[in-house]
Design an enzyme around this catalytic site. Structure first.
Site, mmCIF file in Angstrom:
data_model
loop_
_atom_site.group_PDB
_atom_site.id
_atom_site.type_symbol
_atom_site.label_atom_id
_atom_site.label_comp_id
_atom_site.label_asym_id
_atom_site.label_seq_id
_atom_site.Cartn_x
_atom_site.Cartn_y
_atom_site.Cartn_z
ATOM 1 N N ASN A 37 0.813 -1.209 0.000
ATOM 2 C CA ASN A 37 0.000 0.000 0.000
ATOM 3 C C ASN A 37 0.855 1.272 0.000
ATOM 4 O O ASN A 37 1.624 1.512 0.917
ATOM 5 C CB ASN A 37 -0.905 -0.015 1.238
ATOM 6 C CG ASN A 37 -2.122 0.887 1.087
ATOM 7 O OD1 ASN A 37 -2.212 1.686 0.165
ATOM 8 N ND2 ASN A 37 -3.065 0.751 2.003
ATOM 9 N N ARG A 147 -13.936 -5.402 15.778
ATOM 10 C CA ARG A 147 -13.018 -4.330 16.167
ATOM 11 C C ARG A 147 -13.799 -3.031 16.254
ATOM 12 O O ARG A 147 -14.565 -2.700 15.340
ATOM 13 C CB ARG A 147 -11.883 -4.195 15.146
ATOM 14 C CG ARG A 147 -10.734 -3.335 15.637
ATOM 15 C CD ARG A 147 -9.715 -3.067 14.556
ATOM 16 N NE ARG A 147 -10.126 -1.958 13.699
ATOM 17 C CZ ARG A 147 -9.337 -1.405 12.778
ATOM 18 N NH1 ARG A 147 -8.111 -1.888 12.566
ATOM 19 N NH2 ARG A 147 -9.755 -0.401 12.030
ATOM 20 N N TYR A 159 -7.632 7.394 13.240
ATOM 21 C CA TYR A 159 -7.410 6.145 12.529
ATOM 22 C C TYR A 159 -8.595 5.205 12.703
ATOM 23 O O TYR A 159 -9.127 5.027 13.795
ATOM 24 C CB TYR A 159 -6.141 5.431 13.020
ATOM 25 C CG TYR A 159 -6.094 4.018 12.496
ATOM 26 C CD1 TYR A 159 -5.718 3.764 11.187
ATOM 27 C CD2 TYR A 159 -6.516 2.952 13.284
ATOM 28 C CE1 TYR A 159 -5.741 2.487 10.677
ATOM 29 C CE2 TYR A 159 -6.537 1.664 12.778
ATOM 30 C CZ TYR A 159 -6.151 1.438 11.476
ATOM 31 O OH TYR A 159 -6.195 0.169 10.975
ATOM 32 N N ASP A 210 -7.575 -1.280 17.968
ATOM 33 C CA ASP A 210 -6.282 -1.034 17.340
ATOM 34 C C ASP A 210 -5.770 0.334 17.763
ATOM 35 O O ASP A 210 -6.367 1.358 17.436
ATOM 36 C CB ASP A 210 -6.432 -1.095 15.822
ATOM 37 C CG ASP A 210 -5.105 -0.998 15.086
ATOM 38 O OD1 ASP A 210 -4.067 -0.835 15.751
ATOM 39 O OD2 ASP A 210 -5.116 -1.086 13.840
ATOM 40 N N HIS A 212 -2.821 1.369 16.828
ATOM 41 C CA HIS A 212 -2.111 1.744 15.597
ATOM 42 C C HIS A 212 -0.789 2.459 15.851
ATOM 43 O O HIS A 212 -0.497 3.497 15.236
ATOM 44 C CB HIS A 212 -3.011 2.578 14.683
ATOM 45 C CG HIS A 212 -2.824 2.247 13.230
ATOM 46 N ND1 HIS A 212 -2.266 3.120 12.339
ATOM 47 C CD2 HIS A 212 -3.107 1.133 12.529
ATOM 48 C CE1 HIS A 212 -2.209 2.564 11.142
ATOM 49 N NE2 HIS A 212 -2.721 1.348 11.233
ATOM 50 N N GLU A 236 -4.357 -4.135 19.754
ATOM 51 C CA GLU A 236 -3.442 -4.306 18.615
ATOM 52 C C GLU A 236 -2.466 -3.146 18.490
ATOM 53 O O GLU A 236 -2.837 -1.983 18.683
ATOM 54 C CB GLU A 236 -4.266 -4.423 17.331
ATOM 55 C CG GLU A 236 -3.453 -4.537 16.064
ATOM 56 C CD GLU A 236 -4.322 -4.491 14.815
ATOM 57 O OE1 GLU A 236 -3.753 -4.279 13.725
ATOM 58 O OE2 GLU A 236 -5.549 -4.660 14.929
ATOM 59 N N GLU A 262 1.458 -6.573 11.821
ATOM 60 C CA GLU A 262 0.964 -6.474 10.449
ATOM 61 C C GLU A 262 1.986 -5.829 9.528
ATOM 62 O O GLU A 262 1.929 -6.029 8.308
ATOM 63 C CB GLU A 262 -0.357 -5.708 10.399
ATOM 64 C CG GLU A 262 -0.279 -4.221 10.651
ATOM 65 C CD GLU A 262 -1.633 -3.544 10.524
ATOM 66 O OE1 GLU A 262 -1.721 -2.542 9.798
ATOM 67 O OE2 GLU A 262 -2.609 -4.009 11.140
ATOM 68 N N ARG A 283 0.431 -10.894 13.776
ATOM 69 C CA ARG A 283 -0.432 -10.318 12.745
ATOM 70 C C ARG A 283 0.213 -10.294 11.358
ATOM 71 O O ARG A 283 -0.336 -9.687 10.437
ATOM 72 C CB ARG A 283 -0.782 -8.883 13.146
ATOM 73 C CG ARG A 283 -1.561 -8.767 14.438
ATOM 74 C CD ARG A 283 -3.041 -8.635 14.168
ATOM 75 N NE ARG A 283 -3.305 -7.412 13.461
ATOM 76 C CZ ARG A 283 -4.164 -7.327 12.440
ATOM 77 N NH1 ARG A 283 -4.807 -8.397 11.987
ATOM 78 N NH2 ARG A 283 -4.383 -6.161 11.848
ATOM 79 N N ASP A 316 -6.194 -3.451 1.676
ATOM 80 C CA ASP A 316 -4.957 -3.334 0.917
ATOM 81 C C ASP A 316 -4.330 -4.687 0.638
ATOM 82 O O ASP A 316 -3.240 -4.758 0.062
ATOM 83 C CB ASP A 316 -3.958 -2.404 1.615
ATOM 84 C CG ASP A 316 -3.567 -2.878 3.006
ATOM 85 O OD1 ASP A 316 -4.210 -3.815 3.519
ATOM 86 O OD2 ASP A 316 -2.635 -2.294 3.585
ATOM 87 N N GLU A 339 -8.654 -11.079 10.321
ATOM 88 C CA GLU A 339 -9.296 -9.794 10.028
ATOM 89 C C GLU A 339 -9.990 -9.859 8.673
ATOM 90 O O GLU A 339 -9.478 -10.466 7.732
ATOM 91 C CB GLU A 339 -8.243 -8.682 10.009
ATOM 92 C CG GLU A 339 -8.823 -7.300 9.727
ATOM 93 C CD GLU A 339 -7.760 -6.211 9.715
ATOM 94 O OE1 GLU A 339 -8.131 -5.031 9.807
ATOM 95 O OE2 GLU A 339 -6.555 -6.552 9.603
ATOM 96 N N TRP A 402 1.636 7.234 12.273
ATOM 97 C CA TRP A 402 0.267 7.079 11.798
ATOM 98 C C TRP A 402 -0.179 5.653 12.010
ATOM 99 O O TRP A 402 -1.244 5.404 12.497
ATOM 100 C CB TRP A 402 0.148 7.449 10.317
ATOM 101 C CG TRP A 402 -1.278 7.334 9.865
ATOM 102 C CD1 TRP A 402 -2.269 8.269 10.018
ATOM 103 C CD2 TRP A 402 -1.906 6.208 9.249
ATOM 104 N NE1 TRP A 402 -3.451 7.804 9.536
ATOM 105 C CE2 TRP A 402 -3.268 6.528 9.067
ATOM 106 C CE3 TRP A 402 -1.459 4.957 8.859
ATOM 107 C CZ2 TRP A 402 -4.177 5.643 8.474
ATOM 108 C CZ3 TRP A 402 -2.359 4.080 8.276
ATOM 109 C CH2 TRP A 402 -3.700 4.423 8.091
#
Length: 402
Positions: A37, A147, A159, A210, A212, A236, A262, A283, A316, A339, A402
């Site tokens: 992505n 989630r 987010y 999350d 993030h 997460e 992730e 993840r 993505d 997910e 981010w």
């Protein structure tokens, strides 16, 4: 049998995807996802210029040897571009092998461990009330795990919460948008969100959240402790995991289960997290961590330490990667959850696939290979459009995660 041709297909049916198609001299072909992505064309160039010329004429059934060749032979190992390119080739070769054997890939891995994969959906809202409505909607659709993300008063963007109706898509056309972040506001707001959600739906559904990568380790520990009364399935990406040891501090202060990985690209990114049991769910994605061949090693290593899988599954990832994840999840004995951000109807038309959602579980039939295809003519109608994920700044203007 030899690899006759490999080509990369870039398409944007609503968002950008890169797909690898490996064709053999026997007429059998396989597909792999090469989407990264915001850096899609970097992977395509890596494949076109540095990988594909080296593989033409090789035996596609020698999956392990080809994986080692692409990993060890490059000398400059790991990293998202390299590992995504390797993953795409690897997925395609497993797809070919399954088709040659007349079996789903999960049968080649060792057969089913379960009938389906429990998934979690994304319930979001601009405020608590909207988020709770979204949770009710997901429960009505049969989701067993959800989630929950909500807007934060005082922040224009958060987010996980989209500005438009429908599924959340963070990547935006053009140059990277900038968003403002305030950790203190978020930490005051989030425990209250989950208190209200539990009051509204009880303790039946699994709830996830999350962070993030936004928190320092001690902030993450504080949030995990504050969320304990609401029995989360996981918290997460509570803090950036470049320093794996940071999770030890979080672990010392909270029993809320932790998930991370992730954005990991290899076993080495999560080795200490897993071996020291600092997380409960790994993840990593098949597309960004070297394909089925390498993620199988991560899952096996995790199983030894009672860590379960919880693969990333946002939009993505193309349906090619999701098909690989379903095959993998049906097999792996230490599967935890998957997910699921459903793609739109146009993406599904470009990538017809066999997997489907039934009563909160992803299931698939006994079809050879990965069980996914690509409509190349339709894909060609949607050319690449530059898009980026946002960047975040604190209120004083400093860059943040981010």
């Amino acid at each position: 049998m030899k690899i006759e041709q490999i080509k990369t297909i870039v398409t944007c049916p609503g968002r950008n995807f890169v797909t690898v198609k490996v064709v053999t001299d026997a007429g059998v072909y396989g597909l792999g996802d090469a989407t990264l992505n915001g850096r899609e064309l970097a992977v395509r160039t890596y494949l076109d210029e540095h990988v594909i010329p080296c593989l033409t004429g090789r035996d596609p059934r020698r999956i392990e040897d080809i994986w080692q060749y692409l990993y060890r032979g490059a000398y400059w190992r790991r990293g998202p571009v390299t590992m995504t390119a390797i993953a795409a080739i690897d997925m395609a070769l497993w797809d070919i092998l399954g088709k040659l054997a007349g079996m789903p890939v999960y049968q080649l891995l060792g057969g089913r461990s379960r009938h389906g994969l429990m998934v979690y959906g994304h319930a979001t809202g601009r405020d608590h009330a909207e988020a709770i409505d979204a949770v009710h909607s997901h429960i009505a659709q049969g989701y067993k795990a959800i989630r929950v993300q909500s807007g934060v008063p005082g922040l224009s963007k958060v987010y996980g919460v989209g500005t438009q109706p429908g599924h959340y898509e963070p990547a935006q056309k053009g140059l990277p948008p900038e968003e403002s972040w305030d950790t203190a506001l978020y930490l005051r707001h989030t425990p209250e969100l989950f208190r209200k959600v539990r009051e509204a739906v009880g303790f039946g559904p699994h709830l996830l959240h999350d962070a993030h990568h936004r928190l320092t380790p001690i902030e993450a520990a504080s949030l995990g402790k504050a969320l304990e009364p609401f029995s989360l399935f996981w918290l997460e990406d509570a803090t950036p995991a470049e320093n794996q040891e940071a999770f030890r501090l979080i672990r010392q202060h909270t029993t809320t289960p932790l998930a991370a990985g992730e954005i990991f690209n290899s076993l080495w990114d999560c080795k200490d997290l897993i071996s020291h049991q600092l997380i409960d769910y790994i993840r990593t994605t098949i597309v960004h961590a070297g394909g089925i061949t390498h993620v199988r090693r991560i899952a096996d290593f995790a199983a030894i330490h009672q860590v379960r899988t919880g693969f990333h599954g946002a939009t993505d990832l193309s349906p090619v990667c999701m098909a690989a994840a379903v095959n993998f999840g049906l097999w792996t004995p230490n599967f935890g959850i998957q997910e699921l951000m459903p793609h739109g109807s146009l993406v599904d038309a470009v990538f017809p696939h066999n997997y489907r959602l039934e009563d909160g579980y992803l299931v698939m039939d006994d079809v050879p290979g990965l069980g996914v295809d690509i409509d190349e003519r339709l894909a060609a109608r949607y050319p690449y459009e530059r898009a980026y994920l946002p960047v975040a700044r604190l209120r004083d203007g400093a860059m943040w995660n981010w």
